[in-house]
Design an enzyme around this catalytic site. Structure first.
Site, PDB file in Angstrom:
ATOM      1  N   SER A  90       0.826  -1.205   0.000  1.00 44.57           N
ATOM      2  CA  SER A  90       0.000   0.000   0.000  1.00 44.57           C
ATOM      3  C   SER A  90       0.860   1.256   0.000  1.00 44.57           C
ATOM      4  CB  SER A  90      -0.906   0.014   1.235  1.00 44.57           C
ATOM      5  OG  SER A  90      -1.629  -1.193   1.303  1.00 44.57           O
TER       6      SER A  90
HETATM    7  C1  LIG Z   1      -3.179  -4.485  -0.021  1.00 41.47           C
HETATM    8  S1  LIG Z   1      -2.640  -6.109   0.178  1.00 41.47           S
HETATM    9  C2  LIG Z   1      -1.916  -6.113   1.788  1.00 41.47           C
HETATM   10  C3  LIG Z   1      -0.661  -5.333   1.928  1.00 41.47           C
HETATM   11  C4  LIG Z   1       0.166  -5.761   3.110  1.00 41.47           C
HETATM   12  N1  LIG Z   1      -0.416  -5.409   4.370  1.00 41.47           N
HETATM   13  C5  LIG Z   1       1.577  -5.277   2.982  1.00 41.47           C
HETATM   14  O1  LIG Z   1       2.098  -4.611   3.895  1.00 41.47           O
HETATM   15  O2  LIG Z   1       2.213  -5.583   1.952  1.00 41.47           O
HETATM   16  C6  LIG Z   1      -4.145  -7.010   0.513  1.00 41.47           C
HETATM   17  C7  LIG Z   1      -3.895  -8.445   0.901  1.00 41.47           C
HETATM   18  O3  LIG Z   1      -5.097  -8.994   1.421  1.00 41.47           O
HETATM   19  C8  LIG Z   1      -5.043 -10.375   1.157  1.00 41.47           C
HETATM   20  N2  LIG Z   1      -6.367 -10.973   1.365  1.00 41.47           N
HETATM   21  C9  LIG Z   1      -7.466 -10.928   0.575  1.00 41.47           C
HETATM   22  N3  LIG Z   1      -8.463 -11.669   1.103  1.00 41.47           N
HETATM   23  C10 LIG Z   1      -7.982 -12.169   2.266  1.00 41.47           C
HETATM   24  C11 LIG Z   1      -8.533 -13.008   3.280  1.00 41.47           C
HETATM   25  N4  LIG Z   1      -9.780 -13.487   3.196  1.00 41.47           N
HETATM   26  N5  LIG Z   1      -7.764 -13.327   4.332  1.00 41.47           N
HETATM   27  C12 LIG Z   1      -6.484 -12.874   4.446  1.00 41.47           C
HETATM   28  N6  LIG Z   1      -5.914 -12.074   3.515  1.00 41.47           N
HETATM   29  C13 LIG Z   1      -6.650 -11.731   2.447  1.00 41.47           C
HETATM   30  C14 LIG Z   1      -4.551 -10.433  -0.273  1.00 41.47           C
HETATM   31  O4  LIG Z   1      -4.032 -11.711  -0.602  1.00 41.47           O
HETATM   32  C15 LIG Z   1      -3.505  -9.335  -0.265  1.00 41.47           C
HETATM   33  O5  LIG Z   1      -2.226  -9.867  -0.031  1.00 41.47           O
END
Ligand SMILES: C[S@@+](CC[C@H](N)C(=O)[O-])C[C@H]1O[C@@H](n2cnc3c(N)ncnc32)[C@H](O)[C@@H]1O
Length: 375
Positions: A90
């Site tokens: 992000s």
């Molecule tokens: C914007 S990214 C996160 C960025 C992260 N916090 C970082 O510092 O790089 C959103 C993440 O949410 C994860 N995601 C989506 N659905 C999810 C779920 N049901 N449970 C856990 N993670 C999930 C995706 O795989 C993705 O890696």
């Protein structure tokens, strides 16, 4: 060479922290120290540009571009599935806003659950501030979890990194003082409320999550009760993936052809972030297509809902619609409330959870409201 890279990266991080401090996005000295120390370049060794090209530390022709980008205030797509972005690092200013809004306290053993590990960078910032044992992070993508674990170790951090559907939180290590989601939700998964610690004031377990296009921060008020407010400004995240949760429709069925009728919603409202926030909350999965004038303002639009409702707003200010429910009437009701209440931004809305009912309200819990549909 490696020492040179580490030094150059540290200098660039210090510059970024200064600019985030100057813009007011990063004001807490403890978070400033974390952003200065945690090496984003370790967590983002490559990303994809808007054309899908991979910009990588490992390829000579993209290396400089990569190094600049990971030290700028930019969101970077880091994972793609079938050509669509499925994870990103992000934008640092938004990460800083969220971490500050999380209201953590040092030295009191606060435990934080992060939903959406992605690159592991945010988990590293949390672990830097709170300690490894205080941070639990989950993601649904096996390769992301494996890579994040390795990069966290390389950077010297060891939070709990788990492969799991974050919809269910992580009950084994609950209760949590804070839950932070880095993916967008349409309603709050009940497991998150159940896994929050009880307390009063800032001790009350809190959830910070992007709901629709803005951040909501709620605290636990009962066994399956929670309440809080949305924060000012927008926050655009990838959706939480869960089972068959409806997403944006992949094809756009034919437009309605019936009788056009006048509508209260001017095309210009569709570009208004405050109105769009309300729409993102009450109709979270719409697929919009716009006609724009020379200044980029919408003059007409088509919108598809996953349940088959379709509406077309024409340049003459009339609308045609079809489908199982009157999508446009719902948008018009919301628009009426929006204009009657002086076009509120997200900070005037709140959320109350009472068992199975989740209600977004305007100005006060008893004010105009919209019940959230559960995915
Ligand atoms: C914007 S990214 C996160 C960025 C992260 N916090 C970082 O510092 O790089 C959103 C993440 O949410 C994860 N995601 C989506 N659905 C999810 C779920 N049901 N449970 C856990 N993670 C999930 C995706 O795989 C993705 O890696």
């Amino acid at each position: 060479m490696t020492t040179h890279l580490a030094e150059a990266a540290a200098a660039r991080r210090a510059e970024l922290v200064q600019s985030l401090a100057a813009s007011g996005d990063l004001t807490d000295p403890a978070w400033q120290a974390a952003f200065e120390r945690v090496p984003r370049h370790v967590f983002v060794p490559y990303f994809y540009d808007h054309t899908g090209r991979r910009i990588s530390a490992y390829e000579a022709e993209t290396r400089d571009q990569w190094f600049d980008a990971v030290h700028e205030d930019r969101a970077l797509v880091t994972h793609r599935t079938d050509g669509a972005a499925t994870s990103s690092s992000s934008q640092p200013s938004l990460m800083a806003t969220m971490l500050e809004a999380l209201r953590v306290e040092d030295g009191v053993g606060m435990k934080v659950l992060e939903i959406g590990t992605g690159t592991g960078y945010n988990a590293a910032l949390l672990a830097h501030r709170l300690g490894n044992g205080s941070v639990v992070t989950v993601d649904t993508e096996p390769d992301l979890v494996t890579a994040a674990r390795a990069r966290l170790t390389e950077a010297g951090y060891e939070p709990h990194v788990l492969l799991a559907d974050g919809t269910y939180g992580h009950p084994d290590l609950a209760p949590y003082h804070r839950i932070i989601a880095t993916c967008r939700i349409d309603s709050v998964p009940p497991a998150w409320v159940r896994q929050l610690a009880y307390g009063t004031g800032t001790d009350a377990g809190q959830i910070l999550a992007p709901l629709g296009n803005a951040l909501v921060r709620i605290h636990r008020t009962g066994p399956l009760q929670a309440e809080g407010r949305f924060l000012p400004g927008g926050a655009y995240f990838m959706p939480l993936r869960h089972g068959t949760t409806a997403g944006v429709p992949t094809r756009r069925p034919a437009l309605p052809t019936g009788q056009a009728r006048p509508t209260d919603i001017p095309a210009s409202a569709l570009a208004d972030n405050a109105y769009r926030f309300l729409v993102s909350v009450i109709e979270p999965h719409l697929d919009w297509q716009y006609d724009l004038d020379d200044t980029g303002k919408p003059t007409a639009a088509r919108v598809w809902s996953p349940d088959g409702a379709i509406a077309a707003l024409h340049p003459d200010g009339t609308v045609t619609e079809t489908g199982p429910h009157s999508l446009w009437s719902r948008l018009e009701d919301a628009y009426r409330t929006f204009t009657e209440h002086e076009e509120p931004g997200p900070e005037r809305y709140g959320l109350t959870i009472d068992n199975d009912v989740q209600r977004v309200w305007l100005d006060a819990p008893g004010g105009p409201g919209w019940e959230l549909r559960r995915g």
